[in-house]
Design a protein around this motif. Structure first.
Motif, PDB file in Angstrom:
ATOM      1  N   LYS A  99       0.837  -1.201   0.000  1.00 49.36           N
ATOM      2  CA  LYS A  99       0.000   0.000   0.000  1.00 49.36           C
ATOM      3  C   LYS A  99       0.871   1.249   0.000  1.00 49.36           C
ATOM      4  N   LYS A 100       1.914   1.231   0.809  1.00 47.83           N
ATOM      5  CA  LYS A 100       2.837   2.365   0.865  1.00 47.83           C
ATOM      6  C   LYS A 100       3.505   2.596  -0.495  1.00 47.83           C
ATOM      7  N   ALA A 101       3.760   1.514  -1.219  1.00 41.74           N
ATOM      8  CA  ALA A 101       4.424   1.603  -2.530  1.00 41.74           C
ATOM      9  C   ALA A 101       3.463   1.968  -3.650  1.00 41.74           C
ATOM     10  N   GLY A 102       2.167   2.097  -3.331  1.00 43.97           N
ATOM     11  CA  GLY A 102       1.208   2.501  -4.358  1.00 43.97           C
ATOM     12  C   GLY A 102       0.455   1.353  -4.995  1.00 43.97           C
ATOM     13  N   TYR A 103       0.270   0.257  -4.277  1.00 45.00           N
ATOM     14  CA  TYR A 103      -0.453  -0.895  -4.793  1.00 45.00           C
ATOM     15  C   TYR A 103      -1.601  -1.237  -3.843  1.00 45.00           C
ATOM     16  N   ARG A 104      -2.593  -1.930  -4.382  1.00 46.00           N
ATOM     17  CA  ARG A 104      -3.697  -2.393  -3.546  1.00 46.00           C
ATOM     18  C   ARG A 104      -4.154  -3.772  -4.039  1.00 46.00           C
ATOM     19  N   LEU A 105      -4.724  -4.553  -3.129  1.00 39.38           N
ATOM     20  CA  LEU A 105      -5.243  -5.870  -3.473  1.00 39.38           C
ATOM     21  C   LEU A 105      -6.709  -5.729  -3.857  1.00 39.38           C
ATOM     22  N   GLU A 106      -7.032  -6.089  -5.096  1.00 38.34           N
ATOM     23  CA  GLU A 106      -8.389  -5.913  -5.609  1.00 38.34           C
ATOM     24  C   GLU A 106      -8.811  -7.150  -6.386  1.00 38.34           C
ATOM     25  N   ASN A 107      -9.893  -7.779  -5.917  1.00 39.26           N
ATOM     26  CA  ASN A 107     -10.405  -8.991  -6.570  1.00 39.26           C
ATOM     27  C   ASN A 107      -9.326 -10.056  -6.752  1.00 39.26           C
ATOM     28  N   GLY A 108      -8.521 -10.212  -5.711  1.00 39.07           N
ATOM     29  CA  GLY A 108      -7.498 -11.255  -5.734  1.00 39.07           C
ATOM     30  C   GLY A 108      -6.269 -10.917  -6.553  1.00 39.07           C
ATOM     31  N   ARG A 109      -6.145  -9.670  -7.015  1.00 33.63           N
ATOM     32  CA  ARG A 109      -4.959  -9.275  -7.784  1.00 33.63           C
ATOM     33  C   ARG A 109      -4.322  -8.037  -7.156  1.00 33.63           C
ATOM     34  N   MET A 110      -2.985  -8.003  -7.143  1.00 31.48           N
ATOM     35  CA  MET A 110      -2.263  -6.836  -6.656  1.00 31.48           C
ATOM     36  C   MET A 110      -2.193  -5.820  -7.799  1.00 31.48           C
ATOM     37  N   ILE A 111      -2.836  -4.671  -7.607  1.00 32.40           N
ATOM     38  CA  ILE A 111      -2.995  -3.673  -8.661  1.00 32.40           C
ATOM     39  C   ILE A 111      -2.220  -2.407  -8.295  1.00 32.40           C
ATOM     40  N   GLU A 112      -1.535  -1.825  -9.288  1.00 33.05           N
ATOM     41  CA  GLU A 112      -0.940  -0.514  -9.100  1.00 33.05           C
ATOM     42  C   GLU A 112      -2.073   0.511  -9.088  1.00 33.05           C
ATOM     43  N   THR A 113      -2.204   1.231  -7.972  1.00 31.05           N
ATOM     44  CA  THR A 113      -3.361   2.107  -7.768  1.00 31.05           C
ATOM     45  C   THR A 113      -3.489   3.150  -8.866  1.00 31.05           C
ATOM     46  N   GLU A 114      -2.407   3.751  -9.271  1.00 27.23           N
ATOM     47  CA  GLU A 114      -2.457   4.857 -10.235  1.00 27.23           C
ATOM     48  C   GLU A 114      -2.821   4.397 -11.640  1.00 27.23           C
ATOM     49  N   SER A 115      -2.234   3.278 -12.078  1.00 30.47           N
ATOM     50  CA  SER A 115      -2.436   2.839 -13.463  1.00 30.47           C
ATOM     51  C   SER A 115      -3.460   1.733 -13.604  1.00 30.47           C
ATOM     52  N   GLY A 116      -3.723   1.033 -12.511  1.00 33.19           N
ATOM     53  CA  GLY A 116      -4.631  -0.105 -12.577  1.00 33.19           C
ATOM     54  C   GLY A 116      -4.002  -1.360 -13.139  1.00 33.19           C
ATOM     55  N   ARG A 117      -2.711  -1.349 -13.400  1.00 30.13           N
ATOM     56  CA  ARG A 117      -2.029  -2.521 -13.953  1.00 30.13           C
ATOM     57  C   ARG A 117      -1.745  -3.546 -12.855  1.00 30.13           C
ATOM     58  N   PRO A 118      -1.939  -4.835 -13.138  1.00 31.84           N
ATOM     59  CA  PRO A 118      -1.593  -5.869 -12.160  1.00 31.84           C
ATOM     60  C   PRO A 118      -0.073  -6.000 -12.037  1.00 31.84           C
ATOM     61  N   LEU A 119       0.385  -6.375 -10.856  1.00 30.45           N
ATOM     62  CA  LEU A 119       1.813  -6.529 -10.616  1.00 30.45           C
ATOM     63  C   LEU A 119       2.255  -7.919 -11.055  1.00 30.45           C
ATOM     64  N   THR A 120       3.107  -7.968 -12.045  1.00 30.81           N
ATOM     65  CA  THR A 120       3.689  -9.224 -12.515  1.00 30.81           C
ATOM     66  C   THR A 120       5.203  -9.108 -12.456  1.00 30.81           C
ATOM     67  N   LEU A 121       5.851 -10.213 -12.178  1.00 34.02           N
ATOM     68  CA  LEU A 121       7.305 -10.240 -12.033  1.00 34.02           C
ATOM     69  C   LEU A 121       7.879 -11.381 -12.857  1.00 34.02           C
ATOM     70  N   ASP A 125      -0.595 -15.877  -3.605  1.00 34.36           N
ATOM     71  CA  ASP A 125      -1.558 -15.640  -2.528  1.00 34.36           C
ATOM     72  C   ASP A 125      -1.781 -14.145  -2.293  1.00 34.36           C
ATOM     73  N   LEU A 126      -0.819 -13.327  -2.723  1.00 34.20           N
ATOM     74  CA  LEU A 126      -0.933 -11.872  -2.609  1.00 34.20           C
ATOM     75  C   LEU A 126      -1.418 -11.237  -3.915  1.00 34.20           C
ATOM     76  N   GLY A 127      -1.813 -12.062  -4.871  1.00 33.13           N
ATOM     77  CA  GLY A 127      -2.324 -11.545  -6.138  1.00 33.13           C
ATOM     78  C   GLY A 127      -1.246 -11.127  -7.110  1.00 33.13           C
ATOM     79  N   ILE A 128      -0.027 -11.657  -6.934  1.00 34.11           N
ATOM     80  CA  ILE A 128       1.110 -11.277  -7.787  1.00 34.11           C
ATOM     81  C   ILE A 128       1.525 -12.483  -8.623  1.00 34.11           C
ATOM     82  N   THR A 129       1.717 -12.263  -9.910  1.00 39.59           N
ATOM     83  CA  THR A 129       2.185 -13.332 -10.798  1.00 39.59           C
ATOM     84  C   THR A 129       3.705 -13.299 -10.904  1.00 39.59           C
TER      85      THR A 129
END
Length: 614
Positions: free
Chosen positions: A430-452, A474-478
């Motif tokens: 959350k501090k880094a600008g992400y939120r968990l939404e519908n089981g996916r970790m989303i970048e709040t500003e862009s709405g893009r899912p976090l993938t690595l 489990d944190l919604g990150i691929t």
């Protein structure tokens, strides 16, 4: 008044030459007011800390067998491939053992970490201020074609490395302003930033033959068999498949104290296999002789095959004293997503080492908590007064925790749920600008899912890291894990073409210029540099500069500890694990001296026992 100090034993061996050098040095000191108080040392051995273990009169290292029989073939196996025989230009992947074809001016002993002994050079010479160093080449030294090895070859090698060597070599010797051949067997290096470590780095210079290389393109892969200065030479090559080295017959240094009882096999053959499973099966079938197993589950469960039970294959756990360095998943800070320390810290928080160690590694490993683990250089507890003096001027640029907390890594209960750390990780996301939404970790500003994306070259590591992929899922990150062959892996890393990489940061027991190669902002965009993380930290740059001014281990220690704190609190890597022992299996016809209290494993001290049967 200048004083020249030399051991009487050395003078007795080469008295005439030493007397001439003494006269030259006295003349220099008398004509140079700045050198009026200099004291010049001429000695056979050199140590970075304290005194060396072996006296000038030693006949062999204690961990070797001077009466070891010569003969036989040592068969080894590796995974991957190789595409060059030139280990010095930083291009391509070299085969294992190729470095042993080149001799160094001085050589290390495996039962002490900071000493060097005669090899190609029979003596080292330096003043108290370490502003220069001279090496006295052994007149008996020869290349594999029996051509004499002289100071001309040393000068040629050094200038070649400075001009056309790999970025690592260029950086290693950057503080040498000039090299000079003063006689056929004496060469002098003049240092811009004097220090003991610089002398040691130069002492470990591997020497190339001028008469072979001066007409050749150093940037080529050199797949022929070059003339060498070491105890081995290349006999046969099948590119990418296997390479055979042979012992140089009538090698000039075979009875040199630092070489006696070593390099006992007539040939060493290294075969390259597709993967580690093929390597293991090859060993079980008797296709090669020594196997190091890093998969502890496999070691405990699979190494009880008939040859082991019958005593034809011997198993041994060998403790290694050398500091383990840092094995880690390294972030690439050149990628925008990793510029946030909070995001990097959140990803570190999600890594459940305790579960991996308990369920997949037989509890054989411990978490790595420092870039300098198991050494006096590791940052422990709160910063000392000496460290604070180095760090407080940069307090605004450093996290508050660095000054208030000991360096630590997240610890879980090993259950696999990791609930407390997950809660902390979510707060950091959350501090880094992400939120968990519908089981996916989303970048709040862009709405893009976090993938690595993670690169590794070791399928065994992929199996262990699948646990981390599940934790992130489990944190919604691929997390996509890509296992590449060694040559492609190295090519991608050297080009900084990755997001996360499974990497090993080797560390010296007495760090020096090699640290610039790893962390200096000056090489951050230099392809093939060791700064794979992409660190551009002015505090680290300041501490790197301070290391060059430290003229003793005592002065260096707080600098490295402070650097360790900045690196760990910068959250640049996800620390993995280490062990101080190696699992070794070998066939019964091999023998070796005692392997305890050594800093590294060295099969060059082993030998073949003919006519062994069970």
């Amino acid at each position: 008044m200048c004083r020249v100090v030399a051991s009487s034993h050395l003078c007795k061996i080469n008295g005439t030459r030493i007397r001439i050098i003494k006269s030259l040095l006295l003349s220099l000191c008398l004509t140079n007011p700045l050198a009026a108080q200099c004291q010049v040392h001429i000695q056979k051995s050199f140590t970075l800390i304290g005194t060396h273990k072996y006296p000038d009169s030693f006949t062999h290292f204690a961990y070797t067998n001077p009466n070891a029989p010569k003969g036989g073939v040592l068969r080894l196996a590796r995974t991957g491939s190789f595409d060059t025989l030139n280990p010095f230009n930083g291009k391509g992947t070299v085969p294992d053992y190729v470095y042993h074809t080149y001799g160094s001016l001085m050589t290390r002993s495996a039962d002490e970490p900071h000493s060097l002994y005669p090899f190609l050079a029979e003596a080292i010479e330096y003043p108290d201020d370490f502003s220069w160093v001279a090496f006295h080449i052994n007149p008996a030294a020869k290349f594999s074609d029996n051509h004499p090895l002289t100071s001309k070859d040393v000068v040629f090698t050094f200038e070649l490395f400075k001009k056309e060597g790999s970025p690592f070599l260029k950086n290693l010797y950057k503080d040498v302003v000039r090299v000079e051949k003063t006689s056929p067997y004496r060469v002098v290096f003049y240092l811009d930033k004097p220090g003991r470590k610089q002398l040691a780095l130069l002492a470990y210079l591997r020497v190339l033959p001028h008469h072979y290389w001066h007409t050749r393109n150093f940037q080529d892969k050199h797949l022929d068999s070059p003339v060498t200065s070491g105890p081995l030479k290349i006999k046969q090559v099948r590119l990418g498949q296997n390479i055979t080295f042979e012992r140089v017959r009538n090698y000039w240094a075979v009875n040199l104290p630092s070489q006696k009882g070593r390099y006992n096999f007539d040939e060493i053959r290294v075969d390259y296999y597709r993967d580690h499973q093929a390597v293991t099966e090859g060993f079980r079938a008797g296709l090669y002789d020594v196997h190091q197993e890093t998969d502890t589950q496999k070691w405990h469960r699979s190494f009880s095959f008939p040859a082991v039970k019958e005593g034809r294959v011997l198993k041994q756990d060998i403790a290694i004293l050398y500091p383990p360095g840092m094995s880690a998943l390294a972030f690439n800070l050149r990628r925008d997503k990793f510029k946030s320390p909070a995001l990097r810290q959140a990803l570190i928080m999600a890594f459940d080492f305790e579960w991996i160690n308990r369920t997949l590694m037989n509890c054989d490993f411990q978490r790595t908590r420092s870039f300098f683990s198991n050494s006096p250089l590791a940052a422990n507890g709160l910063p000392t007064e000496e460290e604070l003096k180095l760090l407080e001027p940069f307090q605004e640029q450093l996290p508050d925790e660095l000054f208030k907390q000991a360096v630590s890594v997240p610890v879980s209960d090993g259950s696999g749920t990791n609930r407390e750390n997950v809660r902390k990780a979510l707060a950091l996301f959350k501090k880094a600008g992400y939120r968990l939404e519908n089981g996916r970790m989303i970048e709040t500003e862009s709405g893009r899912p976090l993938t690595l994306s993670l690169l590794t070259e070791d399928p065994r590591q992929e199996r262990l890291l699948l646990s981390y992929r599940k934790s992130l899922a489990d944190l919604g990150i691929t997390l996509n894990i890509n296992t590449l062959d060694k040559s492609l892996f190295r090519k991608r890393v050297r080009a900084f073409d990755f997001e996360l990489v499974d990497w090993y940061f080797w560390q010296s027991t007495y760090p020096g210029n090699e640290l610039y190669h790893m962390w200096s902002s000056r090489v951050v965009m230099e392809k093939h540099s060791g700064n794979i993380v992409g660190i551009t930290n002015p505090v680290i740059d300041h501490l790197l500069a301070a290391t060059t001014k430290a003229d003793s281990y005592e002065k260096l220690t707080p600098i490295i500890r402070a650097m360790d704190r900045v690196l760990m609190w910068g959250h640049y890597v996800i620390p993995k694990w280490h062990t101080q022992k190696t699992h070794l299996a070998y066939w019964h016809y091999l023998d070796h001296p005692p392997q305890d209290q050594l800093y590294w494993l060295d099969l060059n001290n082993w030998w073949y026992r003919p006519n062994q049967s069970l």
